[in-house]
Design an enzyme around this catalytic site. Structure first.
Site, mmCIF file in Angstrom:
data_model
loop_
_atom_site.group_PDB
_atom_site.id
_atom_site.type_symbol
_atom_site.label_atom_id
_atom_site.label_comp_id
_atom_site.label_asym_id
_atom_site.label_seq_id
_atom_site.Cartn_x
_atom_site.Cartn_y
_atom_site.Cartn_z
ATOM 1 N N ASN A 149 0.789 -1.238 0.000
ATOM 2 C CA ASN A 149 0.000 0.000 0.000
ATOM 3 C C ASN A 149 0.821 1.287 0.000
ATOM 4 O O ASN A 149 0.295 2.346 -0.330
ATOM 5 C CB ASN A 149 -1.017 -0.021 1.148
ATOM 6 N N GLU A 247 5.363 -3.557 11.938
ATOM 7 C CA GLU A 247 4.283 -2.565 11.848
ATOM 8 C C GLU A 247 3.130 -3.259 11.149
ATOM 9 O O GLU A 247 3.277 -3.730 10.020
ATOM 10 C CB GLU A 247 4.720 -1.333 11.057
ATOM 11 N N CYS A 281 -2.859 1.831 6.857
ATOM 12 C CA CYS A 281 -2.941 1.243 8.203
ATOM 13 C C CYS A 281 -3.414 2.276 9.203
ATOM 14 O O CYS A 281 -3.916 1.922 10.262
ATOM 15 C CB CYS A 281 -1.580 0.698 8.602
ATOM 16 N N GLU A 458 9.784 3.134 14.131
ATOM 17 C CA GLU A 458 10.409 3.472 12.849
ATOM 18 C C GLU A 458 10.463 4.999 12.716
ATOM 19 O O GLU A 458 9.703 5.707 13.355
ATOM 20 C CB GLU A 458 9.576 2.909 11.697
HETATM 21 P P1 NAD Z 1 0.957 -9.063 4.029
HETATM 22 O O1 NAD Z 1 1.238 -9.379 5.451
HETATM 23 O O2 NAD Z 1 0.165 -10.000 3.240
HETATM 24 O O3 NAD Z 1 2.323 -8.871 3.226
HETATM 25 C C1 NAD Z 1 3.326 -7.991 3.661
HETATM 26 C C2 NAD Z 1 4.658 -8.494 3.143
HETATM 27 O O4 NAD Z 1 4.978 -9.720 3.791
HETATM 28 C C3 NAD Z 1 4.668 -8.785 1.649
HETATM 29 O O5 NAD Z 1 5.899 -8.410 1.093
HETATM 30 C C4 NAD Z 1 4.502 -10.289 1.617
HETATM 31 O O6 NAD Z 1 4.980 -10.886 0.433
HETATM 32 C C5 NAD Z 1 5.323 -10.703 2.819
HETATM 33 N N1 NAD Z 1 5.035 -12.032 3.353
HETATM 34 C C6 NAD Z 1 3.890 -12.742 3.258
HETATM 35 N N2 NAD Z 1 4.036 -13.967 3.840
HETATM 36 C C7 NAD Z 1 5.293 -14.007 4.338
HETATM 37 C C8 NAD Z 1 6.031 -15.000 5.055
HETATM 38 N N3 NAD Z 1 5.526 -16.182 5.386
HETATM 39 N N4 NAD Z 1 7.301 -14.711 5.405
HETATM 40 C C9 NAD Z 1 7.844 -13.524 5.099
HETATM 41 N N5 NAD Z 1 7.202 -12.557 4.401
HETATM 42 C C10 NAD Z 1 5.927 -12.780 4.032
HETATM 43 O O7 NAD Z 1 0.309 -7.601 4.024
HETATM 44 P P2 NAD Z 1 -0.183 -6.754 2.739
HETATM 45 O O8 NAD Z 1 -1.482 -7.333 2.324
HETATM 46 O O9 NAD Z 1 0.907 -6.567 1.751
HETATM 47 O O10 NAD Z 1 -0.412 -5.310 3.389
HETATM 48 C C11 NAD Z 1 -1.571 -4.930 3.993
HETATM 49 C C12 NAD Z 1 -1.401 -4.930 5.495
HETATM 50 O O11 NAD Z 1 -0.303 -4.117 5.873
HETATM 51 C C13 NAD Z 1 -2.578 -4.349 6.241
HETATM 52 O O12 NAD Z 1 -2.928 -5.167 7.325
HETATM 53 C C14 NAD Z 1 -2.076 -3.017 6.747
HETATM 54 O O13 NAD Z 1 -2.708 -2.520 7.882
HETATM 55 C C15 NAD Z 1 -0.648 -3.282 6.961
HETATM 56 N N6 NAD Z 1 0.139 -2.049 6.931
HETATM 57 C C16 NAD Z 1 0.668 -1.593 8.100
HETATM 58 C C17 NAD Z 1 1.405 -0.422 8.128
HETATM 59 C C18 NAD Z 1 1.983 0.068 9.418
HETATM 60 O O14 NAD Z 1 2.971 0.762 9.377
HETATM 61 N N7 NAD Z 1 1.423 -0.269 10.568
HETATM 62 C C19 NAD Z 1 1.624 0.290 6.953
HETATM 63 C C20 NAD Z 1 1.075 -0.195 5.774
HETATM 64 C C21 NAD Z 1 0.351 -1.389 5.771
#
Ligand code: NAD
Length: 478
Positions: A149, A247, A281, A458
């Protein structure tokens, strides 16, 4: 079609497989084919980082500053082109895409400065003739895992401090939006970042991400993404004794008190709830409204929401772009169905068929909801906001804090007393008064509490905690 490879050392390397990067505003627009790495690609990246680490760890602050400063300047100079790519691959509007790109440039420039400002402590010993120095050293090779995102800002706010403090990096961006990360890799390579100091490995989380978090030579993992993935990463890193920073999600409350100025509160809630298609988020997903202003607020919000222009992210008139992909759109539409069963009224939220074949959804307001409903407990991550009516300030605070998350919390009020009390009582890492819950500065700490975050903060000067480790040296001078 252009193929985009992984950056290992200073070379662009193919590992055979590619996946198309598709524009969610118009699925007929394929941005390019991006490498899908495997274990071998992660091993190669870590080997390159290992070879580069001794020299980069010992590089002068000036050398690190110069690389980061040049990267920041280059991103800024190319902001229109990169911002357009970002909007094409993620679906946020062009203004948001260019804004996010500029933020990435500013983050690199900020940490270029921080590279020059590293300091330690000289402490008195409790014993005679002994000096004690407390200094910071790089952690080593850092694995960075980022979500779709914020395809440039989040990689930037992890890469820049990691490099500023002397670490080497392997970045795995989200497989849905690898384009901006690929551009950053190219810029780092061109701006004098030595071979192997920064490496890019694209691909699936379950393959590349998994290989990264379990690699024995990676000392620390910084992750942004969903709660479920974060939990798994924390468990793996704990077992392997890696430093970890997470995060994750949010279910951010925005309180609107009876004395709020609606001309401030409504734009703040529209922005916080719907901008970037609600895919932040820090989005305001629970609007907690005091009874006296409730009906006027709902009327004004509904009017403002219906006036929002949903469309192709690259169209200048668009205010709300598409949802990122079919899976996220279907999930949002399921939550709208759940809301039909839970809320008194659902306004908007339907799938939109526009001239372009993209994943469009009308923004949605769920009116007459309670905090214990699923729509108010689970992160939807789409353009949807719930309204929860409360009797007074105390109930508003209790509802705001009654959640598994704790990232950002906002209040709209003209009362200094209530604003002050809310800042102290909100169980969140960030508090906003008369501002949207989303939208933060780049030079101050970012992060939350409870299920939203884990580990050191961060951004800003606080990033030093995660990307360095402390050494205490004792010297007896004789
Ligand atoms: P996701 O957890 O599906 O993926 C995030 C990353 O993790 C991707 O690069 C993905 O390929 C990787 N990943 C997935 N499985 C993994 C594994 N087993 N081992 C290591 N890496 C793995 O999340 P998303 O759908 O890309 O993003 C949306 C989520 O991110 C929402 O829940 C949102 O709230 C959160 N988000 C949080 C923040 C924050 O700073 N708090 C900022 C932006 C997004």
């Amino acid at each position: 079609m252009t193929k985009h490879d992984n950056l290992i050392g200073a070379d662009w390397i193919s590992f055979g497989n590619y996946q198309d990067n598709i524009n969610p505003s118009d699925v007929s627009d394929v941005i390019g084919a991006y490498s899908y790495g495997d274990n071998e690609s992660v091993n190669a990246a870590v080997e390159a980082a290992k070879a580069a680490l001794p020299a980069w760890r010992d590089a002068t602050p000036q050398a690190r500053h110069d690389v980061l400063d040049a990267v920041g300047n280059t991103i800024a100079a190319r902001k229109d082109e990169i911002g357009r790519l970002l909007s094409r691959e993620e679906g946020k509007t062009l203004a948001e895409g260019i804004g996010e790109t500029m933020r990435a440039a500013q983050v690199f420039k900020f940490f270029a400065g921080e590279a020059l400002r590293q300091s330690g402590d000289l402490q008195a010993s409790v014993r005679p003739d002994i000096d004690i120095e407390v200094t910071r050293e790089p952690v080593g090779i850092v694995g960075l895992i980022t979500p779709w995102n914020f395809p440039i800002a989040i990689p930037a706010w992890k890469i820049a401090p990691a490099l500023a403090y002397g670490n080497c990096v392997v970045l795995k961006p989200a497989d849905l939006t690898p384009g901006c990360a690929h551009v950053i890799a190219g810029i780092l390579n061109e701006c004098g970042c030595p071979a192997g100091v920064f490496n890019l490995v694209m691909g699936r989380g379950s393959v590349v991400g998994e290989a990264l978090i379990s690699h024995p030579d990676i000392a620390a993992i910084s992750f942004t993404g969903s709660v479920a993935t974060g939990q798994h990463i924390a468990e793996t890193c704990g077992r392997l004794r890696k430093k970890v920073q997470l995060e994750m999600g949010g279910k951010n409350p925005m309180v609107v008190l009876d004395d709020a100025d609606l001309s401030v509160a409504v734009p703040a809630c529209i922005n916080g709830t719907f901008f970037s298609t609600g895919q932040r988020c820090t989005a305001s997903s629970r609007l907690i409204v005091e009874a006296g202003i409730h009906d006027a607020f709902v009327d004004e919000m509904t009017r403002a929401m219906k006036a929002l222009n949903v469309g192709n992210a690259l169209d200048q008139a668009t205010q709300i772009g598409p949802v990122v992909d079919a899976r996220q759109l279907n999930s949002n539409l399921e939550y709208v169905e759940i809301a039909r069963g839970e809320a008194d009224e659902v306004i908007g939220g339907e799938r939109l068929e526009l001239a372009d074949n993209g994943f469009y959804q009308a923004p949605a307001l769920f009116v007459g909801t309670r905090n214990d409903m699923r729509i108010n407990r689970e992160e939807i991550f789409g353009p949807c906001g719930s309204i929860i009516k409360v009797a007074d300030f105390d109930e508003a605070v209790a509802v705001a804090n009654d959640t598994d998350f704790g990232l950002s919390a906002g209040i709209c009020t003209q009362s200094l007393k209530h604003a002050r009390a809310f800042k102290r009582k909100a169980e969140a890492g960030m508090v906003m008064v008369n501002l949207p819950t989303a939208g933060v500065d780049y030079h101050v700490p970012f992060g939350g509490r409870k299920g939203s975050s884990f580990g050191a903060r961060e951004q800003g000067r606080y990033a030093v905690e995660f990307y360095t480790t402390v050494k205490t040296s004792y010297v007896y001078a004789g």
